[in-house]
Design an enzyme around this catalytic site. Structure first.
Site, PDB file in Angstrom:
ATOM      1  N   GLN A 102      47.409  49.665  41.556  1.00  0.00           N
ATOM      2  CA  GLN A 102      47.245  48.798  42.721  1.00  0.00           C
ATOM      3  C   GLN A 102      47.273  47.334  42.281  1.00  0.00           C
ATOM      4  O   GLN A 102      47.285  46.438  43.105  1.00  0.00           O
ATOM      5  CB  GLN A 102      45.906  49.106  43.405  1.00  0.00           C
ATOM      6  N   ASP A 105      48.949  42.305  38.443  1.00  0.00           N
ATOM      7  CA  ASP A 105      48.856  41.378  37.305  1.00  0.00           C
ATOM      8  C   ASP A 105      49.865  41.649  36.189  1.00  0.00           C
ATOM      9  O   ASP A 105      50.004  40.831  35.274  1.00  0.00           O
ATOM     10  CB  ASP A 105      47.431  41.381  36.740  1.00  0.00           C
ATOM     11  N   HIS A 120      51.295  47.754  45.028  1.00  0.00           N
ATOM     12  CA  HIS A 120      51.022  46.504  45.758  1.00  0.00           C
ATOM     13  C   HIS A 120      51.872  45.338  45.257  1.00  0.00           C
ATOM     14  O   HIS A 120      51.525  44.171  45.463  1.00  0.00           O
ATOM     15  CB  HIS A 120      49.528  46.165  45.678  1.00  0.00           C
ATOM     16  N   CYS A 147      66.310  31.540  48.561  1.00  0.00           N
ATOM     17  CA  CYS A 147      67.057  32.684  48.037  1.00  0.00           C
ATOM     18  C   CYS A 147      68.479  32.272  47.669  1.00  0.00           C
ATOM     19  O   CYS A 147      69.170  31.624  48.454  1.00  0.00           O
ATOM     20  CB  CYS A 147      67.102  33.795  49.088  1.00  0.00           C
ATOM     21  N   GLY A 187      38.863  52.363  37.578  1.00  0.00           N
ATOM     22  CA  GLY A 187      38.606  51.009  38.048  1.00  0.00           C
ATOM     23  C   GLY A 187      39.074  50.693  39.440  1.00  0.00           C
ATOM     24  O   GLY A 187      39.575  49.603  39.713  1.00  0.00           O
ATOM     25  N   THR A 188      38.920  51.664  40.356  1.00  0.00           N
ATOM     26  CA  THR A 188      39.213  51.349  41.754  1.00  0.00           C
ATOM     27  C   THR A 188      38.033  51.746  42.633  1.00  0.00           C
ATOM     28  O   THR A 188      37.374  52.746  42.376  1.00  0.00           O
ATOM     29  CB  THR A 188      40.502  52.038  42.256  1.00  0.00           C
ATOM     30  N   ASN A 213      34.533  54.562  36.014  1.00  0.00           N
ATOM     31  CA  ASN A 213      34.045  53.417  36.775  1.00  0.00           C
ATOM     32  C   ASN A 213      32.560  53.230  36.456  1.00  0.00           C
ATOM     33  O   ASN A 213      31.836  54.221  36.372  1.00  0.00           O
ATOM     34  CB  ASN A 213      34.219  53.691  38.281  1.00  0.00           C
ATOM     35  N   GLU A 215      30.444  52.227  38.415  1.00  0.00           N
ATOM     36  CA  GLU A 215      29.704  52.503  39.653  1.00  0.00           C
ATOM     37  C   GLU A 215      30.308  53.698  40.387  1.00  0.00           C
ATOM     38  O   GLU A 215      31.523  53.908  40.317  1.00  0.00           O
ATOM     39  CB  GLU A 215      29.773  51.290  40.596  1.00  0.00           C
TER      40      GLU A 215
HETATM   41  N1  APR Z   1      36.031  49.302  34.100  1.00  0.00           N
HETATM   42  C1  APR Z   1      36.229  50.200  35.109  1.00  0.00           C
HETATM   43  N2  APR Z   1      35.943  49.928  36.420  1.00  0.00           N
HETATM   44  C2  APR Z   1      35.418  48.707  36.689  1.00  0.00           C
HETATM   45  C3  APR Z   1      35.169  47.739  35.683  1.00  0.00           C
HETATM   46  C4  APR Z   1      35.503  48.082  34.336  1.00  0.00           C
HETATM   47  N3  APR Z   1      35.311  47.229  33.324  1.00  0.00           N
HETATM   48  N4  APR Z   1      34.629  46.624  36.278  1.00  0.00           N
HETATM   49  C5  APR Z   1      34.567  46.904  37.628  1.00  0.00           C
HETATM   50  N5  APR Z   1      35.030  48.156  37.871  1.00  0.00           N
HETATM   51  C6  APR Z   1      35.157  48.852  39.148  1.00  0.00           C
HETATM   52  C7  APR Z   1      34.188  48.414  40.233  1.00  0.00           C
HETATM   53  O1  APR Z   1      32.969  49.139  40.136  1.00  0.00           O
HETATM   54  C8  APR Z   1      34.957  48.757  41.503  1.00  0.00           C
HETATM   55  O2  APR Z   1      34.680  50.090  41.920  1.00  0.00           O
HETATM   56  O3  APR Z   1      36.432  48.542  39.659  1.00  0.00           O
HETATM   57  C9  APR Z   1      36.420  48.656  41.086  1.00  0.00           C
HETATM   58  C10 APR Z   1      37.167  47.454  41.660  1.00  0.00           C
HETATM   59  O4  APR Z   1      37.262  47.636  43.042  1.00  0.00           O
HETATM   60  P1  APR Z   1      38.062  46.580  43.945  1.00  0.00           P
HETATM   61  O5  APR Z   1      37.674  45.225  43.579  1.00  0.00           O
HETATM   62  O6  APR Z   1      37.880  47.033  45.353  1.00  0.00           O
HETATM   63  O7  APR Z   1      39.576  46.761  43.482  1.00  0.00           O
HETATM   64  P2  APR Z   1      40.662  47.852  43.925  1.00  0.00           P
HETATM   65  O8  APR Z   1      40.044  49.182  44.157  1.00  0.00           O
HETATM   66  O9  APR Z   1      41.758  47.784  42.958  1.00  0.00           O
HETATM   67  O10 APR Z   1      41.163  47.227  45.335  1.00  0.00           O
HETATM   68  C11 APR Z   1      42.224  47.853  45.970  1.00  0.00           C
HETATM   69  O11 APR Z   1      42.388  46.074  47.564  1.00  0.00           O
HETATM   70  O12 APR Z   1      42.095  43.884  47.743  1.00  0.00           O
HETATM   71  C12 APR Z   1      43.031  44.838  47.748  1.00  0.00           C
HETATM   72  O13 APR Z   1      45.296  44.756  47.160  1.00  0.00           O
HETATM   73  C13 APR Z   1      44.012  44.632  46.635  1.00  0.00           C
HETATM   74  O14 APR Z   1      44.868  46.235  45.069  1.00  0.00           O
HETATM   75  C14 APR Z   1      43.695  45.780  45.698  1.00  0.00           C
HETATM   76  C15 APR Z   1      43.123  46.823  46.623  1.00  0.00           C
END
Ligand code: APR
Length: 240
Positions: A102, A105, A120, A147, A187-188, A213, A215
């Protein structure tokens, strides 16, 4: 951190593996997450999902560019972390391996991952609003004013809130999720669909589902195993 014999066996024996990553996999590289940790990104008083929206693109394309130019400049110096490198290694280990991210970067590719399915988009590309021609803006290259194919305006080649995913990206990811034996979700927050639906597809197709994760997330209850820690510290532990 205890890793179950079952997960070790699956990791050693699986042929078809899918990894889904989110902002957390890049947190240890210095990329702020959107939600983890209780706060969310704000730009000039606007929550990230306002500045990063299709509505804002309609209303004020220069403001959207300013936000993504700022983020691109910020990301320029950032390097992949141990989690990105571990995932890149896995493509040599598993015969059928898919990285779905997702993240915009480009750090998976910078770590050596190939054929990354970018749900994304990517912050290092610009796209024509009309003919969809894309322009690579890898480090330092200025984006063209318009373009070169059709002369229309360029926009960041990222999926904004309220927009559809890139054609075919989710379909390919869903196909691989339905075929995989092992799905590792890293990490999502599992809050944004359709990406958050991929682990559910893998699980209902019989895959072993593992979450990494620090959390718990809404995905945790359907996971066979949760490795609660930072990706850069946890992923290397899976090596036998
Ligand atoms: N290692 C693993 N997980 C981690 C770490 C780490 N070092 N640090 C934080 N996290 C976890 C957090 O606990 C959280 O559950 O990564 C998750 C990040 O969640 P979001 O910030 O919601 O990111 P993501 O799930 O990628 O968001 C999805 O939402 O904002 C839009 O388009 C954007 O792609 C993004 C999408």
């Amino acid at each position: 951190m205890a890793i179950s014999p079952e997960l070790r066996r699956r990791f050693a024996e699986s042929q078809r593996v899918l990894v889904l990553t989110g902002a957390g996999v890049s947190a240890e590289s210095g990329v702020p997450t959107f939600r983890g940790g209780g706060n969310s990104a704000v730009w000039k008083g606007m929550p990230f999902d306002v500045i990063s929206s299709a509505a804002m693109l309609e209303r004020n394309l220069p403001a959207v560019w300013e936000w993504f130019d700022y983020r691109r400049d910020f990301m320029e110096e950032l390097m992949p972390n141990a989690a990105h490198y571990e995932i890149a290694r896995w493509q040599e280990q598993f015969p059928e391996f898919t990285v779905v991210t997702q993240n915009i970067d480009g750090l998976h590719q910078k770590a050596g991952s190939r054929d990354v399915v970018e749900l994304h988009g990517n912050i290092w590309r610009a796209r024509c609003v009309a003919c969809r021609s894309t322009y690579d803006m890898a480090s330092g290259e200025k984006r063209p004013a318009a373009c070169r194919e059709c002369g229309d305006s360029l926009r960041p080649d990222v999926v904004l809130f309220g927009e559809l995913l890139p054609p075919g990206a989710f379909e390919l990811a869903a196909e691989r999720a339905a075929e995989c034996e092992l799905c590792i979700v890293i990490g999502t927050s599992g809050l944004v669909y359709p990406a958050a639906g991929l682990p559910e597809i893998a699980k209902s197709a019989g895959a072993f589902l593992c979450e990494v994760n620090p959390e718990p997330t809404p995905l945790s209850p359907i996971c066979d195993e949760m490795l609660m820690g930072k990706a850069g510290e946890v992923l290397p532990l899976l090596r036998s």
